[in-house]
Write an enzyme that holds these catalytic residues in place. Structure first.
Site, PDB file in Angstrom:
ATOM      1  CB  THR A 159      -0.950  -0.025   1.218  1.00  0.00           C
ATOM      2  OG1 THR A 159      -1.654  -1.255   1.200  1.00  0.00           O
ATOM      3  CG2 THR A 159      -1.934   1.132   1.175  1.00  0.00           C
ATOM      4  NE  ARG A 177      -1.963   0.058   6.051  1.00  0.00           N
ATOM      5  CZ  ARG A 177      -1.709  -0.994   5.292  1.00  0.00           C
ATOM      6  NH1 ARG A 177      -0.701  -1.790   5.603  1.00  0.00           N
ATOM      7  NH2 ARG A 177      -2.433  -1.257   4.222  1.00  0.00           N
ATOM      8  CG  HIS A 187      -7.152  -1.382   3.013  1.00  0.00           C
ATOM      9  ND1 HIS A 187      -6.685  -0.308   2.263  1.00  0.00           N
ATOM     10  CD2 HIS A 187      -6.111  -2.254   3.125  1.00  0.00           C
ATOM     11  CE1 HIS A 187      -5.420  -0.545   1.941  1.00  0.00           C
ATOM     12  NE2 HIS A 187      -5.045  -1.704   2.452  1.00  0.00           N
ATOM     13  CE  LYS A 222      11.328  14.577  20.005  1.00  0.00           C
ATOM     14  NZ  LYS A 222      11.679  15.935  19.522  1.00  0.00           N
TER      15      LYS A 222
HETATM   16  C1  NCD Z   1      -3.971  -5.723   3.890  1.00  0.00           C
HETATM   17  C2  NCD Z   1      -4.084  -4.717   5.026  1.00  0.00           C
HETATM   18  O1  NCD Z   1      -3.119  -4.086   5.416  1.00  0.00           O
HETATM   19  O2  NCD Z   1      -5.218  -4.576   5.485  1.00  0.00           O
HETATM   20  N1  NCD Z   1      -2.816  -5.564   3.137  1.00  0.00           N
HETATM   21  C3  NCD Z   1      -2.779  -4.636   2.127  1.00  0.00           C
HETATM   22  O3  NCD Z   1      -2.990  -3.474   2.344  1.00  0.00           O
HETATM   23  N2  NCD Z   1      -2.537  -5.085   0.888  1.00  0.00           N
HETATM   24  C4  NCD Z   1      -4.225  -7.099   4.290  1.00  0.00           C
HETATM   25  C5  NCD Z   1      -3.448  -7.716   5.413  1.00  0.00           C
HETATM   26  O4  NCD Z   1      -2.555  -7.120   6.004  1.00  0.00           O
HETATM   27  O5  NCD Z   1      -3.732  -8.868   5.691  1.00  0.00           O
END
Ligand code: NCD
Length: 292
Positions: free
Chosen positions: A50, A99, A127, A77
């Site tokens: 990602t 994220r 996501h 911090k």
């Molecule tokens: C996924 C996530 O981070 O939610 N990965 C991703 O972004 N391709 C799936 C996962 O981590 O299992």
């Protein structure tokens, strides 16, 4: 579209427009953005695909990408996420991709900020760009969503990919079923068995077991999981001729999927990653175009 936070907020026509724009990018279209936007990718959870895919999309659009490393940032911090985001806005960042392990982290960021937020994954929440690239990959294969049979297999309740995709695919008219251990079923009512789904399913969407979101150890071994819920060669052979296999990755070989099937004929796993760049270009362009 000021932000992209969840597939819940996206209307069908907005999804279709993003998929069409991604296709144009794939066919060589050049962005119409003025190339003076700045962006930062704030990843507080591990990521390869990602993060790299966003960065590739950002560079292809000609954006200024400011490097951010959570492990050396002032969050260490004690600075809050909200203060970090406000700081970036103050120094002139137009958009952030975030994220974070907290479900719905964005809710507390929305008031009092003007920069755009693109959700790169919130805990077990959503996501949206993964879902859009999955939709793109399905459309590329079948040309439609209506009446397709999609089966999601694995840790449904902890998977933000499953949530975003279930939301979007149902909205688009696909039949979504789930195959998972009962403790990971969450709010998703219908569960199925391999025998039931193998002859009819068009898409098998495998999911990684989200160990990092579990309170206790998994009650079965990797071998037991593979035996019950993994895609084995035997199961693969029973799939429809036209069926495809997807996985958002990272995949654990011989757990969710037999190692030899990762790059099998029906697998679209690396195709998903490839398509993700065009989808993220479409999302970034759409969000940045709304900025004055
Ligand atoms: C996924 C996530 O981070 O939610 N990965 C991703 O972004 N391709 C799936 C996962 O981590 O299992």
């Amino acid at each position: 579209m000021k932000h992209l936070l969840s597939m819940k907020n996206l209307q069908i026509n907005e999804i279709e427009t993003l998929l069409e724009r991604a296709l144009e990018f794939q066919q060589g279209a050049v962005s119409t953005l003025k190339n003076n936007f700045s962006i930062a990718n704030l990843f507080f959870e591990p990521s390869t695909r990602t993060k790299m895919s966003f960065e590739m999309a950002e560079r292809k659009l000609g954006l200024h990408v400011l490097p951010f490393d959570a492990s050396t940032s002032s969050t260490i911090k004690g600075e809050t996420l909200s203060d970090t985001v406000k700081t970036l806005e103050a120094i002139g960042v137009d958009a952030v991709v975030i994220r974070h392990k907290q479900d719905g982290y964005y809710n507390e960021l929305l008031s009092g900020i003007n920069l755009a937020i693109i959700n790169g994954g919130d805990g077990s929440g959503q996501h949206p760009t993964q879902s859009l690239l999955d939709l793109y990959t399905i459309k590329e294969e079948f040309g439609k969503f209506k009446n397709l049979h999609i089966t999601m297999v694995g840790d449904i309740s902890h998977s933000r990919v499953a949530k975003s995709n279930a939301e979007a695919l149902t909205k688009l008219g696909a039949h979504v079923t789930f195959l998972c251990p009962p403790q990971w079923q969450g709010d998703f009512a219908s569960t199925s068995s391999w025998d039931e789904i193998l002859p009819t399913t068009d898409v098998v969407m495998l999911l990684r077991v989200q160990h990092e979101r579990h309170d206790s150890e998994m009650s079965f071994s990797k071998e037991q999981y593979h035996e019950e819920f993994g895609l084995t060669r035997e199961r693969y052979e029973q799939l429809k001729q036209s069926a495809i296999i997807m996985h958002p990755a990272p995949f654990n070989r011989d757990v969710e999927i037999a190692s030899e099937l990762v790059e099998s004929e029906k697998s679209r796993i690396f195709r998903q990653m490839h398509n993700g760049v065009y989808i993220r270009m479409a999302v970034l362009e759409t969000v940045l175009k709304e900025r004055k």
